[in-house]
Design a protein around this motif. Sequence first.
Motif, PDB file in Angstrom:
ATOM      1  N   TRP A 200       0.819  -1.209   0.000  1.00 27.33           N
ATOM      2  CA  TRP A 200       0.000   0.000   0.000  1.00 27.33           C
ATOM      3  C   TRP A 200       0.853   1.259   0.000  1.00 27.33           C
ATOM      4  N   GLU A 201       1.904   1.263   0.803  1.00 31.72           N
ATOM      5  CA  GLU A 201       2.736   2.465   0.864  1.00 31.72           C
ATOM      6  C   GLU A 201       3.532   2.651  -0.434  1.00 31.72           C
ATOM      7  N   LEU A 202       4.032   1.565  -1.007  1.00 33.48           N
ATOM      8  CA  LEU A 202       4.757   1.669  -2.275  1.00 33.48           C
ATOM      9  C   LEU A 202       3.855   2.216  -3.368  1.00 33.48           C
ATOM     10  N   GLU A 203       2.610   1.743  -3.431  1.00 34.76           N
ATOM     11  CA  GLU A 203       1.680   2.219  -4.450  1.00 34.76           C
ATOM     12  C   GLU A 203       1.343   3.696  -4.249  1.00 34.76           C
ATOM     13  N   ASP A 204       1.095   4.089  -3.009  1.00 29.69           N
ATOM     14  CA  ASP A 204       0.757   5.490  -2.747  1.00 29.69           C
ATOM     15  C   ASP A 204       1.923   6.418  -3.063  1.00 29.69           C
ATOM     16  N   LEU A 205       3.145   6.004  -2.743  1.00 27.88           N
ATOM     17  CA  LEU A 205       4.308   6.846  -3.027  1.00 27.88           C
ATOM     18  C   LEU A 205       4.560   6.939  -4.527  1.00 27.88           C
ATOM     19  N   ALA A 206       4.385   5.833  -5.248  1.00 30.38           N
ATOM     20  CA  ALA A 206       4.525   5.883  -6.704  1.00 30.38           C
ATOM     21  C   ALA A 206       3.438   6.777  -7.304  1.00 30.38           C
ATOM     22  N   PHE A 207       2.234   6.661  -6.801  1.00 33.57           N
ATOM     23  CA  PHE A 207       1.110   7.503  -7.225  1.00 33.57           C
ATOM     24  C   PHE A 207       1.445   8.988  -7.039  1.00 33.57           C
ATOM     25  N   LYS A 208       2.073   9.318  -5.923  1.00 31.02           N
ATOM     26  CA  LYS A 208       2.430  10.703  -5.597  1.00 31.02           C
ATOM     27  C   LYS A 208       3.315  11.324  -6.668  1.00 31.02           C
ATOM     28  N   TYR A 209       4.231  10.530  -7.256  1.00 36.20           N
ATOM     29  CA  TYR A 209       5.190  11.091  -8.218  1.00 36.20           C
ATOM     30  C   TYR A 209       4.788  10.870  -9.669  1.00 36.20           C
ATOM     31  N   LEU A 210       3.935   9.895  -9.939  1.00 36.33           N
ATOM     32  CA  LEU A 210       3.522   9.638 -11.317  1.00 36.33           C
ATOM     33  C   LEU A 210       2.288  10.442 -11.708  1.00 36.33           C
ATOM     34  N   GLU A 211       1.354  10.648 -10.770  1.00 34.95           N
ATOM     35  CA  GLU A 211       0.158  11.472 -11.020  1.00 34.95           C
ATOM     36  C   GLU A 211      -0.001  12.457  -9.872  1.00 34.95           C
ATOM     37  N   PRO A 212       0.904  13.419  -9.762  1.00 38.01           N
ATOM     38  CA  PRO A 212       0.906  14.300  -8.582  1.00 38.01           C
ATOM     39  C   PRO A 212      -0.387  15.084  -8.383  1.00 38.01           C
ATOM     40  N   GLU A 213      -1.003  15.553  -9.467  1.00 37.74           N
ATOM     41  CA  GLU A 213      -2.238  16.329  -9.321  1.00 37.74           C
ATOM     42  C   GLU A 213      -3.375  15.456  -8.813  1.00 37.74           C
ATOM     43  N   ALA A 214      -3.531  14.274  -9.376  1.00 39.47           N
ATOM     44  CA  ALA A 214      -4.583  13.357  -8.927  1.00 39.47           C
ATOM     45  C   ALA A 214      -4.336  12.933  -7.483  1.00 39.47           C
ATOM     46  N   TYR A 215      -3.077  12.722  -7.138  1.00 37.66           N
ATOM     47  CA  TYR A 215      -2.726  12.334  -5.762  1.00 37.66           C
ATOM     48  C   TYR A 215      -3.167  13.400  -4.766  1.00 37.66           C
ATOM     49  N   ARG A 216      -2.832  14.654  -5.063  1.00 32.25           N
ATOM     50  CA  ARG A 216      -3.198  15.743  -4.146  1.00 32.25           C
ATOM     51  C   ARG A 216      -4.711  15.893  -4.046  1.00 32.25           C
ATOM     52  N   ALA A 217      -5.403  15.737  -5.187  1.00 35.42           N
ATOM     53  CA  ALA A 217      -6.860  15.902  -5.195  1.00 35.42           C
ATOM     54  C   ALA A 217      -7.543  14.830  -4.340  1.00 35.42           C
ATOM     55  N   ILE A 218      -7.140  13.577  -4.504  1.00 33.40           N
ATOM     56  CA  ILE A 218      -7.778  12.494  -3.749  1.00 33.40           C
ATOM     57  C   ILE A 218      -7.422  12.580  -2.271  1.00 33.40           C
ATOM     58  N   ARG A 219      -6.188  12.931  -1.976  1.00 31.03           N
ATOM     59  CA  ARG A 219      -5.792  13.076  -0.570  1.00 31.03           C
ATOM     60  C   ARG A 219      -6.635  14.143   0.114  1.00 31.03           C
ATOM     61  N   GLN A 220      -6.906  15.235  -0.603  1.00 28.06           N
ATOM     62  CA  GLN A 220      -7.722  16.300  -0.031  1.00 28.06           C
ATOM     63  C   GLN A 220      -9.162  15.856   0.153  1.00 28.06           C
ATOM     64  N   LEU A 221      -9.706  15.129  -0.849  1.00 28.58           N
ATOM     65  CA  LEU A 221     -11.086  14.655  -0.749  1.00 28.58           C
ATOM     66  C   LEU A 221     -11.250  13.681   0.415  1.00 28.58           C
ATOM     67  N   VAL A 222     -10.277  12.780   0.584  1.00 31.08           N
ATOM     68  CA  VAL A 222     -10.338  11.823   1.689  1.00 31.08           C
ATOM     69  C   VAL A 222     -10.281  12.548   3.023  1.00 31.08           C
ATOM     70  N   ALA A 223      -9.419  13.573   3.119  1.00 34.74           N
ATOM     71  CA  ALA A 223      -9.292  14.344   4.359  1.00 34.74           C
ATOM     72  C   ALA A 223     -10.569  15.114   4.663  1.00 34.74           C
ATOM     73  N   ASP A 224     -11.194  15.701   3.621  1.00 31.84           N
ATOM     74  CA  ASP A 224     -12.414  16.496   3.824  1.00 31.84           C
ATOM     75  C   ASP A 224     -13.567  15.645   4.342  1.00 31.84           C
ATOM     76  N   LYS A 225     -13.646  14.408   3.914  1.00 31.94           N
ATOM     77  CA  LYS A 225     -14.766  13.532   4.280  1.00 31.94           C
ATOM     78  C   LYS A 225     -14.472  12.708   5.540  1.00 31.94           C
ATOM     79  N   ARG A 226     -13.301  12.916   6.134  1.00 26.73           N
ATOM     80  CA  ARG A 226     -12.854  12.038   7.205  1.00 26.73           C
ATOM     81  C   ARG A 226     -13.817  12.034   8.398  1.00 26.73           C
TER      82      ARG A 226
END
Length: 759
Positions: A200-226
């Motif tokens: 899970w951590e390897l996938e999330d870290l790869a996601f962070k650098y391969l699709e940085p905009e999508a990563y930031r958007a989903i991280r924010q959405l998950v945080a907002d709905k927490r």
Amino acid sequence: MNVATLTFPTDIALPEWLQACLLEYRSSSGSSSDAPLADADLICEAFNFAYSLHEGQYRASGEPYIAHPVAVAGLLRDLGGSAAMIAAGFLHDVIEDTDVTAEEIEQRFGIEVRRLVEGVTKLSKFNFSSKTERLAENFRRMFLAMAQDIRVIVVKLADRLHNMRTLEYLPDEKRRRIALETREIFAPLANRLGIGRFKWELEDLAFKYLEPEAYRAIRQLVADKRIDREARLERVATTLQERLDQLGIRCYDISGRPKHLYGIYEKMQRQQKSFEEIYDIAAIRIIVETNDECYRALAVVHDAFRPIPGRFKDYIGLPKPNRYQSLHTVVIGNTGRPLEVQIRTLEMHHVAEYGIAAHWKYKETGNSYAKLSTDDEKFTWLRQLLEWQNDLKDAQEYLESVKGNLFDDDVYVFTPGGDVIALAQGSTPIDFAYRIHTEVGNHCAGAKVNDRMVTLDTPLKNGDIVEIITQKNSHPSLDWLNFAVTPGAKNRIRQWYKRSHRDANILRGRELLEKELGKRGFEALLKSEPMQATAERCNYQSPEDLLAALGYGEVTLNLVLNRLREAIKARQPIVAVPKEESTNTLLHPATSNTPVQPVARSKTSPIVGVEGLLYSLAGCCNPVPGESIIGVVTMGGRGISIHRQGCSNTENVPGERLIPVSWNTTEGNSRPQTYPVQVQIEVIDRVGVLKDILSRLSDYNINVRSAQVKTFPGQTAVINLGIDIIDHEQLERIFTQIRKMSDVLQLRRISQVDEQPGG
């Protein structure tokens, strides 16, 4: 090592566990140099050794390099790794980055640590023709080391995880390359070994650098709905806890857990849904004591909330290939929204988090290091990777096979005897047959699925019972390649086809060799000791096997000729002859009919020996620089025709019409940059094969002047190409690359006869 040399470094902050280990070691009397090191001693001495070797080295972040091995060792300790694994975590970079040898590591720390360190060492000190080849060789070596000791990949995964955590300090291009490799290889490897927390951590870290905009958007959405999500899950958990207590089911834990970011993103992409439409952003996890209580808890969940039909999965009765076990169900929660519930025992939960590290399973050997039992069904995927080590020569094809085999999108089917077989999604009875055994696949004549006859291209589904019907005289069809899914099945079909054309390959090999050596004495040469020695030097048992390999393209003509020259030189002295003479002259120097005369080199003509004369390159053999050539005086006043040595059109030309010529290698000559060559390629007919060949040519900057494809129903296809070549060396290089392609059955140079020497 002297105990007094152990000191606490001041340039990095050591974790508490390591500080405690060092304090314990410093307070002890140390261990005898002749006795094996105790666990704490081994760990402390490995740290101290690595610290001294990496002193003065720094990471891209600016911190001392030793911080990386310390972090890797800590990750391995958290997984429950042995002292040898933790020591290997400290030492995993010393062979690559320092002058220390594997032998020295063995002397200091034992064979077990040496094997682990060697297994994860990159091949940076070797030279490869491309990054793809280097990467493929790295993985070949790593998988072979895994077969010796599965812990090798766990050390490698810990190394990769910490590198990913500190990836921000590298240049953008390098970040993306490492992140992509992590997503395609290392995260699936962690999944295959069941180490969920690494995956899970390897996938999330790869996601962070391969699709940085999508990563930031989903991280924010998950945080907002927490807050809303946690409140909703808490209500569900309270309801279930009360009902479980009423039935006397002991529950170790019941709580909500968020899905990792890349898992959410992947589901959004796969289902083409927005974030708001993904219902299982989080799930309820119930951990009980026994398998029986898992199913009782499932009944409680389905009684409390309405289950959604078709969304129940029993991974306890049918575990995943990585040994993951759990019950998964989807129900309608308190708010009317779907909710995923996972039910497992404490042991299952530990396996889900730590995978193979939760239950190391080894066979102890005399050397006291752990060796993988490849008969263990958990490692079927690894056995397949090992089988491809020799079958798939092409680096790109090997990497694609590795990636395809690692991803966990399997379908589970049964043999008639009830054994479970895991196959890739979309697999057919052909894939199933070859998974059972190569001979079952090679003699497959039909298939039954759930007691019904089906066509061999029928996709298999979870739970299907598959029976293969075999016949002695049945054999693979090229059509199978159009619907076989697994790389193993495809490769075995191709291998059968290659073997079945052995006679044609031998004939082709004879033609290639005879054209270079000449017909005189050729049959005697094939039966000679030098030819047998040549075959053995090329790793073949007989000259016939060597000819077959030459005809198919497993070995190059240049390699065979070089080995043959070496074998002949080892048996008898060879008379020195000019480089321009034919290979036949090298083999029979005393009987050459071609006169050898010194010729002046020209700086303006590409051919030496025709100064001031009209000449042309023969279209029958299309000679290129680097090949031995001969000049023929043509009839009718058309000057000199330049042929390759051994060209069939020069065999009956009288000696007085032959002129010794050679290529002008002097810098500054005005020869054309490229020369036309015609090649013919026999391939397995599939969509895209021509595109793949042209891509290889483009990679080597080869211009293609013409291309013609001939197809025949149910047979192989023939591709004729006209290409422009700089010299013979470039031609051999591109021939080698094309022959490595698994779909290529034969490759040969052909002629277009537009001039006869006697014309």
